[in-house]
Design a protein around this motif. Structure first.
Motif, PDB file in Angstrom:
ATOM      1  N   GLY A 250       0.869  -1.239  -0.165  1.00  0.00           N
ATOM      2  CA  GLY A 250       0.060   0.019  -0.137  1.00  0.00           C
ATOM      3  C   GLY A 250       0.813   1.231   0.037  1.00  0.00           C
ATOM      4  O   GLY A 250       0.158   2.475   0.076  1.00  0.00           O
ATOM      5  N   LEU A 273      -1.571   3.912   1.512  1.00  0.00           N
ATOM      6  CA  LEU A 273      -2.900   3.681   0.974  1.00  0.00           C
ATOM      7  C   LEU A 273      -3.908   3.136   2.135  1.00  0.00           C
ATOM      8  O   LEU A 273      -4.871   3.696   2.370  1.00  0.00           O
ATOM      9  CB  LEU A 273      -3.181   2.959  -0.190  1.00  0.00           C
ATOM     10  CG  LEU A 273      -4.670   2.794  -0.929  1.00  0.00           C
ATOM     11  CD1 LEU A 273      -5.302   4.138  -1.078  1.00  0.00           C
ATOM     12  CD2 LEU A 273      -4.371   1.899  -1.931  1.00  0.00           C
ATOM     13  N   SER A 274      -3.479   2.360   2.908  1.00  0.00           N
ATOM     14  CA  SER A 274      -4.267   1.491   3.976  1.00  0.00           C
ATOM     15  C   SER A 274      -4.705   2.827   5.240  1.00  0.00           C
ATOM     16  O   SER A 274      -5.471   2.532   5.886  1.00  0.00           O
ATOM     17  CB  SER A 274      -3.728   0.461   4.615  1.00  0.00           C
ATOM     18  OG  SER A 274      -2.409   0.790   5.328  1.00  0.00           O
ATOM     19  N   TRP A 281      -8.485   0.750   0.049  1.00  0.00           N
ATOM     20  CA  TRP A 281      -7.587  -0.462   0.355  1.00  0.00           C
ATOM     21  C   TRP A 281      -8.246  -1.825   0.446  1.00  0.00           C
ATOM     22  O   TRP A 281      -7.789  -2.900  -0.039  1.00  0.00           O
ATOM     23  CB  TRP A 281      -6.711  -0.289   1.600  1.00  0.00           C
ATOM     24  CG  TRP A 281      -5.637  -1.154   1.824  1.00  0.00           C
ATOM     25  CD1 TRP A 281      -5.546  -2.011   3.315  1.00  0.00           C
ATOM     26  CD2 TRP A 281      -4.328  -1.779   1.041  1.00  0.00           C
ATOM     27  NE1 TRP A 281      -4.308  -2.782   3.035  1.00  0.00           N
ATOM     28  CE2 TRP A 281      -3.726  -2.629   1.818  1.00  0.00           C
ATOM     29  CE3 TRP A 281      -4.033  -1.264  -0.243  1.00  0.00           C
ATOM     30  CZ2 TRP A 281      -2.679  -3.309   1.241  1.00  0.00           C
ATOM     31  CZ3 TRP A 281      -2.899  -1.978  -0.845  1.00  0.00           C
ATOM     32  CH2 TRP A 281      -2.028  -2.844  -0.072  1.00  0.00           C
ATOM     33  N   ARG A 285      -7.807  -5.034  -1.918  1.00  0.00           N
ATOM     34  CA  ARG A 285      -7.475  -6.564  -1.443  1.00  0.00           C
ATOM     35  C   ARG A 285      -8.508  -7.695  -1.810  1.00  0.00           C
ATOM     36  O   ARG A 285      -8.073  -8.787  -1.949  1.00  0.00           O
ATOM     37  CB  ARG A 285      -7.296  -6.437   0.037  1.00  0.00           C
ATOM     38  CG  ARG A 285      -6.394  -5.359   0.695  1.00  0.00           C
ATOM     39  CD  ARG A 285      -5.083  -5.891   0.329  1.00  0.00           C
ATOM     40  NE  ARG A 285      -4.477  -6.748   1.235  1.00  0.00           N
ATOM     41  CZ  ARG A 285      -3.387  -7.271   1.361  1.00  0.00           C
ATOM     42  NH1 ARG A 285      -2.287  -6.966   0.681  1.00  0.00           N
ATOM     43  NH2 ARG A 285      -3.148  -8.205   2.116  1.00  0.00           N
TER      44      ARG A 285
END
Length: 650
Positions: A250, A273-274, A281, A285
């Motif tokens: 991320g 990003l998370s 995110w 996933r």
């Protein structure tokens, strides 16, 4: 005429109520008041639905345009990235199969570092974007390493070689079975425990040696410089649609704000990003593709692309291509889609309210007239009855007129059809009548004495008449038939029977835009019935590489030109395929090695020099044939390909 409740005598209104009744006099009539309220509510509902519909359609239109930009940016980025990864994979494969490198790593003796260093240096000088080429033994020790700095190539002395056993890419690469090529994630290049300055975004690709290949066990590894590619990807961003790239964890690899990039390497965990968009995110996933979803007020499209195999994760090493449009711009889009709906609702309410008011006023006036005419109703009943009868007769007359018009329209349609079929059908009828007349004459001749000449004339006239009758009937049949289109089967990469001409035609259709833009004409001299058994897809790829090579190199400094495709078979049941052009030919310094890898006359223009090398590999290995280049006396370049007409799976 509608009836209403009689007006009730009320006390005269005063003040505001009096002024309201002067403007809306029908409010004093209960039935009209109820009707007015119902119509007003309906008008407001229509205005609301219209505003909502316009807002929705405009917003979807704006979002559709933005999504098209997103898709274009992601597709372009994916093509750039896939092409670069393909080049890296080919480089590693060429190093692995190089004869001199195999000799230097031969398991039959000690490692010949001199040969390896010389061959690594040769590859490094001919390749762009390569930072390092090295070979490490199974303990992670660098045994031979070549560094590339701008235009200089340097072999590191033994004192500068390092042990990389602790680096993740060495551990992961040693778990990948050859001939699979290992790809690491994207990170910054680190030397002697420090990040190289200026930053060098690096992809490491390698392949194990010493697994049933006669080489010393270890790892053949290259460091590939991704700075140029990332700069190209950065340029794909548009004003309101920015391209971002996140790695498997991320962390940002590409971001509009450069200070947020490489957070993992620089220890900046907040640039992740998370952390910044947890909803996005989680979505990435779970799924590989996101198309035009609104998350945290932003319009986002994304795609997951796998770089290659890695045992540190359950699957391939991914990167995430993300295109986002800011929440501020989406707010502006929402406002731009809202105000036309509001304006439309206001217009509907104003215009509809005025029409409703006018209609209610007229109803009120009719109500007053109805009261005045109430006393004269009995006197007018007879007249009304007569009028009713007249109206009834008029209605019947109107119905008859409608039916008459329908029949007239049907007659015109029949006349049109008759006109279309008049000539062939009329001719057929005339010929039938003529044949009947000849038959009558023949019957009379039989009764009075039939001569041979009369019989011969009858037969001749009958044959001619029947022939003309058949032609007229066929002509009438053609006027009512339609044609079907034929679908063309696409070629398959499996061993199948196919027509070479069809494969060429399919390919030329797919290249039509390029050929038209370059002004190059392709002439095909291939028999329609020439059938082969083999790989139509490979044949198509070979022809495409040769045609594109001719357009890009042969006609680079020319306006227009011609390419000829010729094919025939010989006595050995082989196909002789020739691809010729009248372009500028090939330079003498590369004429003898044009099929070698990385040989090109346009390296600075993006050519990798692998096109003709791949053609040679396909022809010799898959088609079991041969290829050679010829330079005709009249100029240009010609490729002669000879391969079996029937290729077996063996």
């Amino acid at each position: 005429m509608a009836s209403h409740e009689p007006l009730k005598h009320t006390e005269p209104a005063s003040g505001f109520a009096a002024e309201a009744l002067s403007v809306f006099p029908y409010y004093s009539v209960p039935a009209q008041r109820k009707q007015g309220i119902r119509l007003l509510l309906l008008l407001l509902l229509i205005a609301f639905v219209s505003a909502f519909t316009v807002n929705y359609l405009l917003r979807q239109s704006y979002i559709h345009d933005i999504n098209e930009k997103h898709d274009h940016i992601i597709a372009s980025a994916s093509v750039h990235l896939s092409r670069e990864l393909g080049d890296v994979r080919n480089i590693v494969s060429l190093l692995y199969h190089d004869r001199d490198i195999h000799q230097g790593l031969s398991a039959e003796g000690p490692i010949n570092t001199a040969i390896l260093a010389q061959r690594f240096s040769g590859f490094a000088q001919s390749l762009d974007n390569v930072l390092q080429i090295r070979w490490l033994d199974i303990q992670g020790n660098e045994r031979v390493r070549i560094d590339v700095d701008k235009d200089s190539v340097r072999q590191l002395p033994d004192s500068e070689l390092q042990n990389k056993a602790s680096r993740y890419y060495f551990r992961d690469a040693m778990q990948v079975e050859p001939p699979s090529v290992y790809f690491s994630g994207l990170d910054l290049n680190v030397e002697n425990g420090a990040i190289v300055q200026p930053y060098q975004p690096t992809l490491r690709a390698g392949i194990r040696t010493g697994v049933d290949d006669g080489k010393q066990p270890g790892l053949l590894l290259i460091n590939y410089d991704f700075r140029r590619l990332l700069e190209s990807l950065r340029n794909l961003s548009e004003k309101q649609s920015a391209l971002l790239i996140a790695d498997a964890g991320g962390y940002w690899v590409l971001h509009p704000q450069a200070e947020q990039e490489w957070g993992h390497d620089l220890g900046q965990n907040k640039y992740n990003l998370s952390v910044q968009n947890q909803a996005l995110w989680k979505r990435l996933r779970k799924i590989s593709v996101i198309s035009g979803e609104v998350l945290a007020g932003q319009l986002i499209s994304a795609m997951k692309i796998n770089l290659g195999q890695s045992t540190s994760q359950e699957s391939a090493t991914p990167v995430y291509l993300i295109v986002q449009t800011t929440a501020e711009f989406m707010s502006a889009v929402n406002w731009r889609s809202i105000w036309p709906g509001l304006l439309l609702a206001a217009v509907i309410i104003l215009v509809g309210g005025r029409l409703l008011h006018h209609d209610l006023l007229q109803q009120y006036q009719r109500y007053l007239l109805n009261r005045q005419l109430q006393q004269e109703k009995e006197a007018l009943e007879v007249t009304n009855a007569k009028l009713d009868i007249s109206l009834y007769e008029q209605s019947i007359l109107q119905d008859e007129l409608v039916e008459t018009r329908k029949l007239s329209a049907l007659g015109m349609m029949v006349a049109g059809v008759a006109h279309e079929l008049n000539t062939p059908v009329g001719g057929a009828l005339m010929l039938t009548s003529t044949l009947e007349t000849h038959l009558t004459q023949l019957t009379k001749a039989v009764d009075t004495g039939l001569s041979r000449q009369a019989l011969a004339d009858y037969i001749l006239h009958s044959q001619e008449g029947l022939k003309l009758l058949d032609e007229n009937l066929k002509r009438a049949k053609i006027r009512v038939e339609s044609f079907k289109r034929l679908a063309i089967d696409r070629a398959s990469d499996d061993i199948v029977e196919f027509r070479l001409r069809q494969v060429c035609d399919d390919l030329l259709r797919s290249l039509q835009v390029m050929l038209t833009h370059s002004g190059v004409k392709v002439v095909t001299h291939i028999a329609e019935d020439l059938r082969l058994v083999g790989y139509p897809g490979i044949v198509s790829q070979i022809l495409q590489n040769l045609i594109v090579n001719a357009v890009v190199h042969g006609f680079a400094d020319m306006t227009g030109g011609q390419i000829e495709l010729c094919a025939e078979t010989n006595e050995q049941d082989q196909v002789i395929l020739r691809v010729s052009d009248n372009g500028s030919g090939v330079r003498s310094d590369i004429a003898g090695r044009m099929f070698d890898p990385f040989v090109t006359s346009a390296r600075g223009q993006g050519s990798s020099g692998l096109g003709l090398h791949l053609v040679h590999q396909w022809v010799t290995r898959l088609l079991h044939g041969s290829i050679r280049a010829e330079e005709p006396a009249e100029g240009g370049l010609s490729f002669l390909i000879v391969f079996p007409r029937h290729i077996s799976a063996d």
